[in-house]
Design a protein around this motif. Structure first.
Motif, PDB file in Angstrom:
ATOM      1  N   LEU A 376      24.650 -25.308  -4.951  1.00 34.39           N
ATOM      2  CA  LEU A 376      25.800 -26.174  -4.674  1.00 34.39           C
ATOM      3  C   LEU A 376      26.445 -26.648  -5.966  1.00 34.39           C
ATOM      4  CD1 LEU A 376      27.367 -27.808  -2.393  1.00 34.39           C
ATOM      5  CD2 LEU A 376      25.887 -29.705  -3.007  1.00 34.39           C
ATOM      6  N   HIS A 377      25.637 -27.164  -6.890  1.00 35.03           N
ATOM      7  CA  HIS A 377      26.182 -27.655  -8.155  1.00 35.03           C
ATOM      8  C   HIS A 377      26.794 -26.524  -8.973  1.00 35.03           C
ATOM      9  CE1 HIS A 377      23.994 -31.739  -8.345  1.00 35.03           C
ATOM     10  NE2 HIS A 377      25.288 -31.953  -8.350  1.00 35.03           N
ATOM     11  N   LEU A 378      26.093 -25.403  -9.045  1.00 30.36           N
ATOM     12  CA  LEU A 378      26.560 -24.268  -9.848  1.00 30.36           C
ATOM     13  C   LEU A 378      27.933 -23.806  -9.399  1.00 30.36           C
ATOM     14  CD1 LEU A 378      25.958 -22.018 -11.963  1.00 30.36           C
ATOM     15  CD2 LEU A 378      24.948 -20.715 -10.089  1.00 30.36           C
ATOM     16  N   GLN A 379      28.146 -23.728  -8.088  1.00 26.34           N
ATOM     17  CA  GLN A 379      29.401 -23.206  -7.566  1.00 26.34           C
ATOM     18  C   GLN A 379      30.532 -24.238  -7.606  1.00 26.34           C
ATOM     19  OE1 GLN A 379      29.590 -20.029  -7.016  1.00 26.34           O
ATOM     20  NE2 GLN A 379      27.385 -19.745  -7.299  1.00 26.34           N
ATOM     21  N   ILE A 380      30.239 -25.464  -7.231  1.00 27.14           N
ATOM     22  CA  ILE A 380      31.316 -26.455  -7.112  1.00 27.14           C
ATOM     23  C   ILE A 380      31.830 -26.916  -8.468  1.00 27.14           C
ATOM     24  CG2 ILE A 380      31.773 -28.847  -6.427  1.00 27.14           C
ATOM     25  CD1 ILE A 380      30.657 -28.335  -3.802  1.00 27.14           C
ATOM     26  N   HIS A 405      33.983 -20.380  -0.041  1.00 22.69           N
ATOM     27  CA  HIS A 405      33.723 -18.959  -0.263  1.00 22.69           C
ATOM     28  C   HIS A 405      32.595 -18.753  -1.266  1.00 22.69           C
ATOM     29  CE1 HIS A 405      34.052 -14.776  -1.208  1.00 22.69           C
ATOM     30  NE2 HIS A 405      34.407 -15.039  -2.450  1.00 22.69           N
ATOM     31  N   HIS A 406      32.571 -19.540  -2.323  1.00 27.69           N
ATOM     32  CA  HIS A 406      31.519 -19.386  -3.322  1.00 27.69           C
ATOM     33  C   HIS A 406      30.164 -19.840  -2.791  1.00 27.69           C
ATOM     34  CE1 HIS A 406      32.753 -18.084  -7.444  1.00 27.69           C
ATOM     35  NE2 HIS A 406      33.908 -18.053  -6.818  1.00 27.69           N
ATOM     36  N   LEU A 422      31.797 -29.961   6.774  1.00 22.66           N
ATOM     37  CA  LEU A 422      30.368 -30.119   6.490  1.00 22.66           C
ATOM     38  C   LEU A 422      30.095 -30.066   4.993  1.00 22.66           C
ATOM     39  CD1 LEU A 422      28.765 -27.911   9.301  1.00 22.66           C
ATOM     40  CD2 LEU A 422      29.012 -30.391   9.234  1.00 22.66           C
ATOM     41  N   VAL A 423      30.825 -29.193   4.284  1.00 25.48           N
ATOM     42  CA  VAL A 423      30.651 -29.111   2.833  1.00 25.48           C
ATOM     43  C   VAL A 423      31.133 -30.398   2.167  1.00 25.48           C
ATOM     44  CG1 VAL A 423      31.354 -27.890   0.734  1.00 25.48           C
ATOM     45  CG2 VAL A 423      30.813 -26.593   2.800  1.00 25.48           C
ATOM     46  N   LYS A 424      32.254 -30.910   2.614  1.00 23.11           N
ATOM     47  CA  LYS A 424      32.765 -32.171   2.071  1.00 23.11           C
ATOM     48  C   LYS A 424      31.766 -33.303   2.281  1.00 23.11           C
ATOM     49  CE  LYS A 424      37.814 -31.879   2.145  1.00 23.11           C
ATOM     50  NZ  LYS A 424      39.045 -32.435   2.772  1.00 23.11           N
ATOM     51  N   SER A 425      31.204 -33.361   3.479  1.00 24.70           N
ATOM     52  CA  SER A 425      30.229 -34.406   3.801  1.00 24.70           C
ATOM     53  C   SER A 425      28.989 -34.275   2.920  1.00 24.70           C
ATOM     54  CB  SER A 425      29.846 -34.311   5.281  1.00 24.70           C
ATOM     55  OG  SER A 425      28.889 -35.279   5.621  1.00 24.70           O
ATOM     56  N   LEU A 426      28.538 -33.051   2.682  1.00 22.44           N
ATOM     57  CA  LEU A 426      27.380 -32.816   1.827  1.00 22.44           C
ATOM     58  C   LEU A 426      27.660 -33.275   0.402  1.00 22.44           C
ATOM     59  CD1 LEU A 426      24.564 -31.529   1.398  1.00 22.44           C
ATOM     60  CD2 LEU A 426      25.729 -29.356   0.981  1.00 22.44           C
ATOM     61  N   CYS A 427      28.832 -32.944  -0.104  1.00 20.14           N
ATOM     62  CA  CYS A 427      29.210 -33.344  -1.465  1.00 20.14           C
ATOM     63  C   CYS A 427      29.302 -34.861  -1.588  1.00 20.14           C
ATOM     64  CB  CYS A 427      30.542 -32.702  -1.845  1.00 20.14           C
ATOM     65  SG  CYS A 427      30.459 -30.915  -2.069  1.00 20.14           S
ATOM     66  N   GLU A 428      29.879 -35.488  -0.576  1.00 18.01           N
ATOM     67  CA  GLU A 428      30.005 -36.951  -0.592  1.00 18.01           C
ATOM     68  C   GLU A 428      28.630 -37.612  -0.595  1.00 18.01           C
ATOM     69  OE1 GLU A 428      32.043 -40.540   2.079  1.00 18.01           O
ATOM     70  OE2 GLU A 428      32.486 -38.438   2.526  1.00 18.01           O
ATOM     71  N   LYS A 429      27.699 -37.069   0.191  1.00 22.40           N
ATOM     72  CA  LYS A 429      26.347 -37.631   0.278  1.00 22.40           C
ATOM     73  C   LYS A 429      25.651 -37.608  -1.071  1.00 22.40           C
ATOM     74  CE  LYS A 429      21.861 -36.916   2.523  1.00 22.40           C
ATOM     75  NZ  LYS A 429      21.110 -36.132   3.540  1.00 22.40           N
TER      76      LYS A 429
END
Length: 468
Positions: A376-380, A405-406, A422-429
């Motif tokens: 997650l960190h590597l891609q975002i 996509h990444h 779901l990705v946004k929620s994960l990042c926010e958490k």
């Protein structure tokens, strides 16, 4: 995923093989085998010696070498769809597993331990998001979407040639209209081949490869294997210096905050400046973007197929060039005009592709390989999104959802927006920055980013010269 990523977690993947292993390895031992001639990786806590296999790897040797001596679990799960077959094939390279009582973590500082624990929590939550996506059916393609998208590519290509053959000899307006159709076909074929190169539609990679050959070879006149080789490296380590080919832009550009200073040190050490200062590189980019395909990729892709003996790739390119030069020569009765028309198509296609592909990446963090980086960190940290609209979806080939996509490269592009919440929620958490921009702002940020990097180079260069 950097060195030692996921080293100390108990992987909870459903695809984890369940069989006794006789030999146990510590992470310290695994890390020693991190060279081209001695390459071990770890997947789901099992250790594989793939020194010999990496030459046979369909995705190329580099992507495996990037993870030599490291945990490749997350990148493995991101790239592969047919887990059972791959695991069975990999058994002959399996040499053991990670010792569950490995004490490596005990030697780390408290801060390092906290960082690892945080990354483990992120990986666990990311796996839950992926499992949710599977339950939602987001990895299942819409064949209607892919058929219509492929049809509109072939339609515009044939329409452009039809207009050229029937009206191109009488009207500049007809030539311009034909040119527009051919540019649309070529650019959209670029997004289509990207999908099939990631095995986004069909269940088996080899079936996707056949369609990939069609769009990359028959429509674009390029090598499918070349694209796969280059693009897999990009996805494996996006924006990582010396590993991601998309940020190797020397000698014409320096990008990010790290590379400008290194380039300045190299210039001073060699006692020479470049033939132009990087402080004007933001003016150069709009000129270079259209020239990327006709002056670089055009011969690079053919050279790759010849050197690697990818004869099927070479054969797939022939119909594209034969049809193009038959139509254009019939229309213009001039070899130079045929080449000129082809060059102009490539100019506009190149500009389209380059602006879209770079606005998601070179404006983001460009860095060295780091320790304990989750997928997650590597891609975002290397990607950003563009706002959703019907035009943006079409124009960017759904790469306006570059983050999703990444994270999920095999997910069909038409489903990326569905996983976004779901990705946004994960990042926010987990306090991870999730960036979304308007299209115009994303393009403008390329110029601002290059200008900033150029200024960093100049400051470092001046400082080094002054201190001599």
């Amino acid at each position: 995923m950097g060195k030692g990523a996921n080293n100390f977690s108990s992987t909870d993947l459903k695809n984890l093989p369940n069989e006794p292993m006789s030999k146990l390895f510590s992470w310290d031992e695994v890390k020693k085998h991190n060279t081209k001639s001695d390459c071990w990786i770890v997947v789901n806590n099992f250790v594989y010696n793939i020194t010999e296999f990496k030459r046979k790897h369909p995705g190329g040797t580099k992507i495996i070498e990037f993870y030599a001596g490291q945990d490749a679990t997350e990148v493995f799960n991101a790239f592969h769809k047919d887990f059972d077959r791959v695991f069975k094939f990999a058994n002959c390279y399996k040499i053991g597993q990670i010792d569950p009582n490995d004490k490596s973590k005990e030697r780390l500082s408290l801060e390092e331990k906290k960082k690892i624990d945080k990354e483990i929590a992120i990986r666990r939550d990311f796996l839950e998001v992926k499992e949710t996506a599977k339950k939602m059916g987001l990895f299942k393609p819409s064949y209607t979407f892919y058929f219509l998208h492929g049809f509109h590519i072939v339609f515009f290509q044939m329409l452009g040639y039809y207009i050229l053959l029937n009206y191109g000899g009488f009207s500049y307006a007809a030539i311009l209209l034909a040119l527009t159709c051919n540019v649309i076909a070529e650019a959209q074929a670029g997004w289509a081949q990207h999908d099939y190169g990631h095995s986004s539609m069909l269940a088996k990679p080899k079936h996707n490869n056949y369609v990939h050959l069609f769009f990359m070879g028959f429509i674009k006149g390029a090598s499918a294997d070349w694209w796969t080789y280059m693009h897999n490296m990009h996805h494996a380590k996006p924006n990582v210096i010396e590993k991601d080919p998309d940020v190797r832009l020397e000698p014409f550009f320096v990008v990010g905050n790290v590379e400008p200073k290194r380039r300045a040190e190299k210039n001073v050490k060699q006692k020479k400046n470049n033939f132009y200062p990087y402080t004007i590189q933001h003016y150069l980019f709009p000129i270079a973007a259209p020239l990327l395909f006709p002056l670089l990729f055009q011969w690079t892709t053919i050279r790759h197929a010849i050197r690697r003996k990818k004869y099927l790739d070479l054969i797939s390119m022939v119909p594209m060039y034969a049809l193009h030069f038959y139509v254009t020569y019939t229309t213009f009765q001039s070899v130079l005009k045929c080449i000129g028309y082809f060059f102009v198509v490539r100019l506009f296609e190149s500009a389209w592709f380059t602006w879209v592909s770079q606005c998601n990446h070179i404006v983001m963090d460009i860095h060295d390989d780091v320790d304990y980086d989750s997928w997650l960190h590597l891609q975002i940290r290397a990607t950003c999104n563009i706002e959703k609209s019907l035009f943006n979806d079409w124009y960017t080939g759904h790469l306006n959802f570059q983050i999703e996509h990444h994270l999920f490269p095999t997910m069909p592009r038409h489903n990326l927006y569905k996983i976004q919440p779901l990705v946004k929620s994960l990042c926010e958490k987990h306090g991870v920055n999730y960036v979304v921009k308007p299209l115009w702002k994303a393009f403008y940020d390329i110029i601002l980013s290059l200008k900033k990097s150029g200024q960093l180079w100049q400051e470092a260069y001046d400082e080094l010269i002054t201190s001599m």
